[in-house]
Design a protein around this motif. Sequence first.
Motif: not given
Length: 253
Positions: A118-128
Amino acid sequence: MLFDVAADAYDRFMGRYSVLLSPQLADLAEVAGGQKVLDVGCGPGALTAELVDRVGAESVVAIDPSGPFVEAARTRHPGVDVRLGSAEQLPFADDTFDATLAQLVVQFMSDPAAGVGEMARVTRPGGAVVACVWDHGGGQGPLSPLWDAAWALDPGVAGEALGVGTGEGQLERLFDEVGLVDVNGRAVWVSVEHPTFEEWWQPFTLGVGPAGAYVAGLDHAHQVELREQCRAGFPAPPFVLTARAWTAIGRAA
């Protein structure tokens, strides 16, 4: 819930260490002005405060499943959007944040893969996407002296060494599994001086987290036995406790 406790109890128990982790975690995520960032499992707001200092309250969102912690974080950080909720079901759209961070949280997620996913899903591509967990598995976390003493008295004590992320490399493997890219990890350290043994011990009696629940579940005689076993493991005060946390840093695909 292990963290359905007053915010000041958590501050005395773990906050004294976690406030020293927060700048290091924010550095790993390269949090800077102009970004919108998410603090997952914010607790009373130690990491939230660091994020506010870097990007401003209006650019910080925080979430935690503990009602008392959410209320404390809202009071301490006006202007921050603080939500009651879990990591496994983040109430945000895809690609919302420039960086998403979880400090001392992954090991308490009911489903760590779902939470980090879920953390990955809500983070924009390339975001940490960044997380850290104390080194309970290697015996160098801030709670290790308590658990070492407990094991010496009762080898059947479960402790916290089996939680996800408590061993070296575990967080990186989890990040790889959920599809984050450019994943790497490192150890970070904090050191806290304790002026007296009692100042170190007393927060364990407040019922915070697994360690606090364990101490609270002992009868008086066994609490005293554990306390004195812990005392024997420390030098004369004041003493410094140095603790290690494992981190993982990845990028949303």
